[in-house]
Each structure stands twice: as structure tokens, then as C-alpha cells.
Design an enzyme around this catalytic site. Structure first.
Site, PDB file in Angstrom:
ATOM      1  N   LYS A 165       1.014  -1.431  -0.210  1.00 46.73           N
ATOM      2  CA  LYS A 165      -0.164   0.331   0.052  1.00 46.73           C
ATOM      3  C   LYS A 165       0.932   1.365  -0.334  1.00 46.73           C
ATOM      4  O   LYS A 165       0.569   2.404  -0.459  1.00 46.73           O
ATOM      5  CB  LYS A 165      -1.268   0.739   1.001  1.00 46.73           C
ATOM      6  CG  LYS A 165      -2.012  -1.374   1.750  1.00 46.73           C
ATOM      7  CD  LYS A 165      -3.171  -0.867   2.169  1.00 46.73           C
ATOM      8  CE  LYS A 165      -4.000  -1.761   2.365  1.00 46.73           C
ATOM      9  NZ  LYS A 165      -4.932  -1.606   2.586  1.00 46.73           N
ATOM     10  N   ASP A 189     -10.141   2.531   2.736  1.00 50.61           N
ATOM     11  CA  ASP A 189     -10.037   1.347   3.938  1.00 50.61           C
ATOM     12  C   ASP A 189     -10.158   2.570   4.859  1.00 50.61           C
ATOM     13  O   ASP A 189     -11.647   1.881   5.405  1.00 50.61           O
ATOM     14  CB  ASP A 189      -8.956   1.483   4.289  1.00 50.61           C
ATOM     15  CG  ASP A 189      -8.265   0.534   3.623  1.00 50.61           C
ATOM     16  OD1 ASP A 189      -8.896  -0.877   2.889  1.00 50.61           O
ATOM     17  OD2 ASP A 189      -7.014   0.239   4.204  1.00 50.61           O
TER      18      ASP A 189
HETATM   19  P1  NDP Z   1       1.607  -3.859   9.080  1.00 54.77           P
HETATM   20  O1  NDP Z   1       1.929  -4.613   9.247  1.00 54.77           O
HETATM   21  O2  NDP Z   1       1.151  -2.322   8.482  1.00 54.77           O
HETATM   22  O3  NDP Z   1       0.674  -3.268  11.080  1.00 54.77           O
HETATM   23  C1  NDP Z   1       0.676  -4.020  11.753  1.00 54.77           C
HETATM   24  C2  NDP Z   1       0.442  -3.821  13.261  1.00 54.77           C
HETATM   25  O4  NDP Z   1       0.324  -4.376  14.457  1.00 54.77           O
HETATM   26  C3  NDP Z   1       1.496  -2.102  13.877  1.00 54.77           C
HETATM   27  O5  NDP Z   1       0.737  -1.570  14.453  1.00 54.77           O
HETATM   28  C4  NDP Z   1       2.622  -3.089  15.085  1.00 54.77           C
HETATM   29  O6  NDP Z   1       3.134  -2.333  15.223  1.00 54.77           O
HETATM   30  C5  NDP Z   1       1.110  -3.993  15.564  1.00 54.77           C
HETATM   31  N1  NDP Z   1       1.108  -5.316  15.866  1.00 54.77           N
HETATM   32  C6  NDP Z   1       2.083  -6.100  14.932  1.00 54.77           C
HETATM   33  N2  NDP Z   1       3.029  -7.154  15.298  1.00 54.77           N
HETATM   34  C7  NDP Z   1       2.765  -7.311  17.235  1.00 54.77           C
HETATM   35  C8  NDP Z   1       2.696  -7.529  17.947  1.00 54.77           C
HETATM   36  N3  NDP Z   1       3.927  -9.015  18.513  1.00 54.77           N
HETATM   37  N4  NDP Z   1       3.201  -7.075  19.642  1.00 54.77           N
HETATM   38  C9  NDP Z   1       2.418  -5.937  19.043  1.00 54.77           C
HETATM   39  N5  NDP Z   1       1.768  -5.135  18.219  1.00 54.77           N
HETATM   40  C10 NDP Z   1       2.325  -5.504  17.111  1.00 54.77           C
HETATM   41  O7  NDP Z   1      -0.577  -4.338   8.991  1.00 54.77           O
HETATM   42  P2  NDP Z   1      -1.446  -3.308   8.422  1.00 54.77           P
HETATM   43  O8  NDP Z   1      -1.882  -1.853   9.546  1.00 54.77           O
HETATM   44  O9  NDP Z   1      -1.898  -3.476   6.741  1.00 54.77           O
HETATM   45  O10 NDP Z   1      -2.555  -4.587   9.290  1.00 54.77           O
HETATM   46  C11 NDP Z   1      -3.292  -4.327  10.349  1.00 54.77           C
HETATM   47  C12 NDP Z   1      -4.604  -5.301  10.507  1.00 54.77           C
HETATM   48  O11 NDP Z   1      -5.640  -4.853   9.915  1.00 54.77           O
HETATM   49  C13 NDP Z   1      -4.462  -6.650   9.404  1.00 54.77           C
HETATM   50  O12 NDP Z   1      -4.744  -7.609  10.338  1.00 54.77           O
HETATM   51  C14 NDP Z   1      -5.514  -6.678   7.858  1.00 54.77           C
HETATM   52  O13 NDP Z   1      -6.095  -8.079   8.323  1.00 54.77           O
HETATM   53  C15 NDP Z   1      -6.280  -5.591   9.126  1.00 54.77           C
HETATM   54  N6  NDP Z   1      -7.011  -4.765   7.405  1.00 54.77           N
HETATM   55  C16 NDP Z   1      -8.077  -5.530   7.661  1.00 54.77           C
HETATM   56  C17 NDP Z   1      -8.534  -4.256   7.038  1.00 54.77           C
HETATM   57  C18 NDP Z   1     -10.689  -4.554   6.884  1.00 54.77           C
HETATM   58  O14 NDP Z   1     -10.797  -4.091   5.378  1.00 54.77           O
HETATM   59  N7  NDP Z   1     -11.134  -5.226   7.061  1.00 54.77           N
HETATM   60  C19 NDP Z   1      -7.875  -3.361   6.010  1.00 54.77           C
HETATM   61  C20 NDP Z   1      -6.828  -3.266   5.946  1.00 54.77           C
HETATM   62  C21 NDP Z   1      -6.161  -4.508   7.268  1.00 54.77           C
HETATM   63  P3  NDP Z   1       4.621  -2.586  15.154  1.00 54.77           P
HETATM   64  O15 NDP Z   1       4.147  -0.946  14.678  1.00 54.77           O
HETATM   65  O16 NDP Z   1       4.980  -2.059  16.832  1.00 54.77           O
HETATM   66  O17 NDP Z   1       5.217  -2.795  14.470  1.00 54.77           O
END
Ligand code: NDP
Length: 288
Positions: free
Chosen positions: A76, A113
Site C-alpha cells: 500500500k 479503507d
Molecule cells: P502492518 O504490518 O502495517 O501493521 C501492523 C500493526 O500491528 C503495527 O501497529 C504493529 O506494531 C502491530 N503489531 C504487529 N505485531 C505485533 C506484536 N507482536 N505486538 C504488538 N503489536 C504488533 O499491518 P496493517 O496495518 O496493514 O494491517 C493490520 C491489520 O488490519 C491486519 O490484521 C489486516 O488484516 C487488517 N486490515 C483489515 C482491513 C479490512 O478491510 N477489514 C483493511 C486493512 C487491514 P509495530 O508498529 O510496533 O510493529
């Protein structure tokens, strides 16, 4: 030689969703349902594109007569960078999930989104955001993508919490406008409950929970997990066990963001309720 796309029947408008992995994407099913509903013929397929290759894939798609492309993880940000024209929602988020080409052949990027999330909350779940105290958990691509639309819906306040606090701070700094926006430390205790908690982390995918203080939630709080699946997510179960007013998943957001993309491409807004019901049935039955 073509790497991602094939020559197609030019009479059938050609769309796709790119990402990695992408085979699991529900977008082909959703766009096929919208096309059937609005009496359109179109081809829409998932295409695996690895990180770093999106610009080349978009150029090839254009050369093959492609009309519109949805973009999912992890492309994205790349989609936003490569565009010639960024619509305000994409520019504000620094991430795009919808691409198309204008008359001059320029690549246009938008991010649907956030509008999808707000539409799902306000329209499908009758939860108006105006005046609400909102907590956004996460500061990744999805969280950044929804902030402009959340703020445009005039909440009273927006708190952002993220494991990597610097990313939450950067997100808060990037926000302009009249809504009170602040960072909440990861796992920090809250002074009062909020009206809405949106889980925009990928923790549910990992079967884990964000460390949220129970003081953030009371029996008026709505909890929304952007993830969805055949069963309630761990975050939804956590919210229900603590007496949240409602615990919702992101299936409606997925269909609503697709509807906004469909309208951008075809100029007609499809009805989302029957598609949400169909997808819910398929997901619950484990068929999709
Ligand atoms: P990213 O990889 O960009 O971001 C992941 C996020 O999760 C960050 O804030 C990250 O924190 C956090 N995170 C990941 N692992 C951990 C952990 N072990 N402990 C704490 N925090 C953690 O992913 P996206 O933002 O693109 O997607 C996030 C979710 O949203 C996904 O599940 C995706 O499927 C969902 N989604 C749903 C949509 C829908 O239409 N329903 C549309 C878009 C996304 P940090 O910054 O510290 O790494």
C-alpha cells in the site's frame, strides 16, 4: 515478456488485486458480486506481486489495457509512492489501496479503507462517530489509512497506542485539524473509558491481544477488530468478556472499502448489505 498479466478480451474491462500473499483475497468475490448486481461484465483477478515490484506491475497492467487495481499488504505504501496523482485520502495516509489511470494515462491513487471503516460503523452498525472518544490501537498501514476518515467524522478525541511508540507519535504529529489527538503509552492505564476501540494491529492474526487497560472499556464501549474470520477474534472475545456494548469485526469494512473503489471505477455505488451477508455466510461456513 509479460511477467504478471496476460492479453485479454479488450471488450471486458480488466481489474485486479495485487499483494503478497494475495490468493486468499476476497476482493475478486466482492467485485464479482458488485458487477452482477449492477449488470456489468468485468474480469477481476488476484495477482501476486512481490514488494519492490509494484511500479513495474502497474506499468504492465496499463500496457495490457487494465482499468483498475486494488492493492493489499505489503504494497500500500509503494502504491501511494508510485502514483502520479494522489487523492487527499491517500496523500494523508501515505498509503493507497486503489489505483486507476486517467485520460492522460497518469496513475491515480486513493485510499478507501478509512471511508470503508466509517461507513461500516456509522451505516451498518448505527454508530455515529461525531463526539465520540476513539482509541486506535496500532500505527501500521491500516491505522494510518483510517485516521483521515476517522477525523473527518468529527470524534471528540482520538488516542493512538502502538507497540513502537515512535510510530504512534509520528502518526499523531501528521494529523491536522481540530480534533484532540494524543498518544497513549503501550499498555498504559487510562483515566477514563473510551466510546470506541479500533484494533488495527495484526495481533489477532497471531492469536494475541494488545495489552489494553481494562479501564479503557465499560458497558458503553464498542470494540472493533479490523480482522475477521469464521469465529470471533480473540480481541472480540476479550471485549465481550469485559462487558463491552458490542464487539464487531472488519468484514463489513472490507466490503465497504471495496464498494468505494467500485464507485470510483464505475461511477455507481453498489448495495453492500447483500454482499456482506453473502461473504459472512461463506466465511462462517469456511468456504471462503
Ligand atoms: P502492518 O504490518 O502495517 O501493521 C501492523 C500493526 O500491528 C503495527 O501497529 C504493529 O506494531 C502491530 N503489531 C504487529 N505485531 C505485533 C506484536 N507482536 N505486538 C504488538 N503489536 C504488533 O499491518 P496493517 O496495518 O496493514 O494491517 C493490520 C491489520 O488490519 C491486519 O490484521 C489486516 O488484516 C487488517 N486490515 C483489515 C482491513 C479490512 O478491510 N477489514 C483493511 C486493512 C487491514 P509495530 O508498529 O510496533 O510493529
Amino acid at each position: 515478456m509479460a511477467r504478471w498479466f496476460k492479453q485479454r478480451n479488450a471488450e471486458v474491462p480488466y481489474f485486479c488485486v495485487t499483494g503478497s500473499p494475495v490468493a486468499h483475497s476476497k476482493s475478486p468475490l466482492i467485485h464479482a458480486a458488485f458487477a452482477a448486481q449492477t449488470g456489468r461484465r468485468l474480469a477481476y483477478e488476484p495477482v501476486e506481486v512481490e514488494r519492490g515490484s509494484l511500479a513495474a506491475a502497474v506499468a504492465e497492467f496499463h500496457a495490457f489495457g487494465g482499468v483498475g487495481m486494488n492493492v493489499t499488504l505489503p504494497l500500500k505504501e509503494e502504491a501511494c509512492r508510485l502514483a502520479d496523482v494522489r487523492r487527499p485520502r491517500a496523500a494523508a495516509a501515505g498509503a493507497a489501496n486503489t489505483l486507476w489511470f486517467d485520460q492522460a494515462g497518469a496513475t491515480v491513487a486513493d485510499n478507501t479503507d478509512g471511508t470503508g471503516l466509517v461507513q461500516d460503523l456509522e451505516h451498518n452498525h448505527s454508530f455515529p462517530l461525531a463526539g465520540k472518544r476513539v482509541l486506535l490501537v496500532g500505527a501500521g498501514g491500516a491505522a494510518r489509512g483510517v485516521v483521515p476518515a476517522l477525523l473527518a467524522a468529527s470524534p471528540a478525541s482520538l488516542l493512538v497506542t502502538n507497540r513502537t511508540e515512535a510510530k504512534a507519535r509520528a502518526l499523531v504529529r501528521s494529523v491536522k485539524g481540530g480534533v484532540a489527538v494524543d498518544v497513549l503509552g503501550w499498555g498504559a492505564t487510562a483515566s477514563a473509558a473510551v466510546d470506541l476501540i479500533v484494533n488495527a494491529t495484526s495481533l489477532s492474526l497471531q492469536g494475541a491481544l494488545p495489552p489494553l487497560s481494562e479501564a479503557l472499556l465499560d458497558d458503553t464501549t464498542v470494540c472493533y477488530d479490523m480482522m475477521y474470520g469464521p469465529e470471533p477474534t480473540l480481541f472480540m472475545t476479550w471485549a465481550r468478556q469485559r462487558g463491552a456494548r458490542r464487539a464487531l469485526d472488519g468484514l463489513g469494512m472490507l466490503v465497504e472499502q471495496a464498494a468505494v473503489a467500485f464507485e470510483l471505477w464505475h461511477g455507481v455505488k453498489p448495495a453492500t448489505a447483500p454482499v456482506i451477508a453473502h461473504l459472512r455466510e461463506a466465511v462462517t461456513a469456511g468456504k471462503s
